[in-house]
Structure formats: structure tokens, C-alpha cells
Scaffold this active site. Structure first.
Site, PDB file in Angstrom:
ATOM      1  N   ASP A 115       0.838  -1.492  -0.166  1.00 31.55           N
ATOM      2  CA  ASP A 115      -0.077   0.018  -0.216  1.00 31.55           C
ATOM      3  C   ASP A 115       0.957   1.291  -0.120  1.00 31.55           C
ATOM      4  OD1 ASP A 115      -2.275   1.762  -0.195  1.00 31.55           O
ATOM      5  OD2 ASP A 115      -3.777   0.176   1.224  1.00 31.55           O
ATOM      6  N   ARG A 164      -1.831  -0.428  -8.744  1.00 31.11           N
ATOM      7  CA  ARG A 164      -3.327   0.142  -7.678  1.00 31.11           C
ATOM      8  C   ARG A 164      -3.024   2.168  -8.380  1.00 31.11           C
ATOM      9  NH1 ARG A 164      -3.685  -1.506  -3.081  1.00 31.11           N
ATOM     10  NH2 ARG A 164      -4.861  -0.292  -1.950  1.00 31.11           N
TER      11      ARG A 164
END
Length: 283
Positions: A115, A164
Site C-alpha cells: 500500500d 493500483r
């Protein structure tokens, strides 16, 4: 009974955005999403850990999460933050813990996202990710509000990274980041078009329906493997509609007891404030 600000925030987020305190809550929410044709990105909340016991507990929690995903046959990936794996202790510590989790995830068929965090972690995040990307089963978040993200995206695409694309959730200076909402959106669109031009598989993580509409239009000719990702509790109906149309949709589902700092950071995001208010009226 006196109700404090913390109680109000907990009710808003724990009830709306966060699956609950336990893995069982995360799996239950995942199954609900799976029934609607959507997958989940599960994130055990917790970052900026410097206590070695907390770091060890975080690693153990993610290993258990992988086991439970496989046991439940759930359609879910997991998302890790390097500062919950020991980056503030040292890059080596975080790298070893990340490798341990990724190795176990590959053995169990679970995809692992690395992330995004504050800008001072980006270089280490990319470096640690690059050690694993060639073996598959891993993806990385790129934040459109950072000025360096165009360069980083080009670097990662050369390594065939699975991206992402997110807008970004941390407070940075104008020197480091675009701070105007329109500039962030414009940079997101530019990076998104680059993904369509150069990548075969990626995730468009946004609640912005205009960006999603552009992505869907681009994909009519590109035929890429595109997933649309949104936060749990935000535009749930819209996400379900996309899934019903045959689009790949994944919902980012946080769980755990350290919900307060996560919630406060989301509240500080101007782009999310109206979405939060709307979510309270129906999601």
C-alpha cells in the site's frame, strides 16, 4: 450518557467503513461482497509501528489472515503497509517481514498489495516491491497526487508491476504533491491513460465516476484486465452496479482495533469528506 467525539467517529467508521475488529469480521464482509460479484482487498489497520512486539503481532495477523482467506475460499487479496512491518525500525526489517508474508501468500494463492503511505516511504516501498515483482502475486499502489508518481510509474511498468492507481491520502507540501483537487484529478487521468497504453493488468481505485467512465471507454478498444476499486462503505451501490454490468470490482475493507488514526486521516481528505457524508445517507 455523555457521547464524545471519539464515540461519534467510531460509530461512523466502525459501522460504515470498517468491517470490525477481527479477522472474522473481515471474512464475513468479504463473503457479502463476493455474493454481489465483488472481491475484497483486506487491510489490517495499523501503521507507523516502532515497537518490535507490535510489528511481530502485525506480521502474525497477516499470516493468519491469509490462512483464513484460503480456508473460507474467499475472493480476497490483502494490503500491507511497510510501516506496520517495521520500516521505522529499519528497511531490512520491513523487507524481511514483507518477503515472509508474500512467500506464504503465494503458497496459499492470495495476492498481496503493497500500500501507499507518506512520501518519505515511497522510495523504500518501490525498492522492496521490486525484489518480489518478478515472482508474481504482488501489486503496488501509486499515488496520483505526488509529483514524482509519473517517473515512478514509468519505472514500475518497466518491471511489469501490477499497479493500483489511487489519488492519495496523506498531507504533503506543494513542492512534493499537487494540492489542488483539479490538479490531482488531471494527473490521475494522465497516469491512468499511461496504464492503458503500457500495462495489461491494473486497478483504477477511485470513487470519481467521470474517471471510471473514461476508463471504461478506453477499455472498449484496449481490452485490458481492469479492476475498479473503492473503499468499503463509500458508493457501495455504484460499485455493485458496476459489478452487475460485468466489470471487475474490488472493495478495500479495513478491519482491526486501530481505527481512530485511519478514520481521522480519511476525514482530513477534502476529496473524501463529501463522500463520507453521502455514505451516511445510504452508501
Amino acid at each position: 450518557m455523555q457521547v464524545g467525539v471519539g464515540d461519534i467517529i467510531e460509530k461512523i467508521f466502525a459501522g460504515k467503513w470498517i468491517a470490525g475488529p477481527n479477522i472474522e469480521d473481515a471474512i464475513r464482509r468479504t463473503k457479502q461482497l463476493n455474493a454481489l460479484g465483488m472481491s475484497a482487498i483486506l487491510n489490517h489497520i495499523g501503521e507507523e509501528l516502532a515497537n518490535r512486539q507490535q510489528i511481530s503481532d502485525s506480521v502474525a495477523m497477516n499470516l493468519r489472515l491469509i490462512r483464513e482467506i484460503r480456508k473460507a475460499k474467499a475472493q480476497a487479496s490483502i494490503s500491507l503497509k511497510l510501516t506496520q512491518l517495521g520500516l521505522r525500525v529499519g528497511k531490512g526489517t520491513a523487507g524481511k517481514n514483507y518477503e515472509k508474508i508474500v512467500r506464504f501468500a503465494r503458497e496459499n494463492g492470495v495476492f498481496v498489495w503493497l500500500d501507499a503511505e507518506s512520501e518519505d516511504t515511497v522510495a523504500d516501498t518501490i525498492s522492496i516491491y521490486e525484489r518480489q515483482v518478478g515472482r508474481g502475486g504482488v501489486g503496488i499502489a501509486v499515488q496520483a497526487y505526488l509529483r514524482e508518481s509519473e517517473h515512478n510509474l514509468q519505472r514500475l511498468l518497466k518491471r511489469r508491476a501490477v499497479i493500483r492507481l489511487v489519488k492519495g491520502a496523506y498531507k504533503e507540501s506543494k513542492k512534493i504533491a499537487f494540492t489542488d483537487r483539479n490538479e490531482v484529478t488531471a494527473n490521475y487521468a494522465m497516469l491512468m491513460r499511461e496504464l492503458f497504453a503500457r500495462s495489461g493488468e491494473f486497478t483504477i481505485a477511485t470513487h470519481d465516476s467521470s474517471l471510471i467512465a473514461e476508463a471504461m471507454l478506453l477499455n472498449r478498444s484496449s481490452r485490458r484486465k481492469v479492476t475498479y476499486a473503492m473503499l468499503n462503505g463509500i458508493r457501495n451501490g455504484y460499485a455493485a452496479d458496476l459489478a452487475a454490468q460485468g466489470q471487475r470490482v474490488s472493495i478495500y475493507v479495513p478491519f482491526g482495533t486501530r481505527w481512530l488514526e485511519y478514520s481521522l486521516r480519511r476525514l482530513r481528505e477534502e476529496s473524501h469528506l463529501m463522500l463520507v457524508l453521502r455514505s451516511l445517507l445510504g452508501g
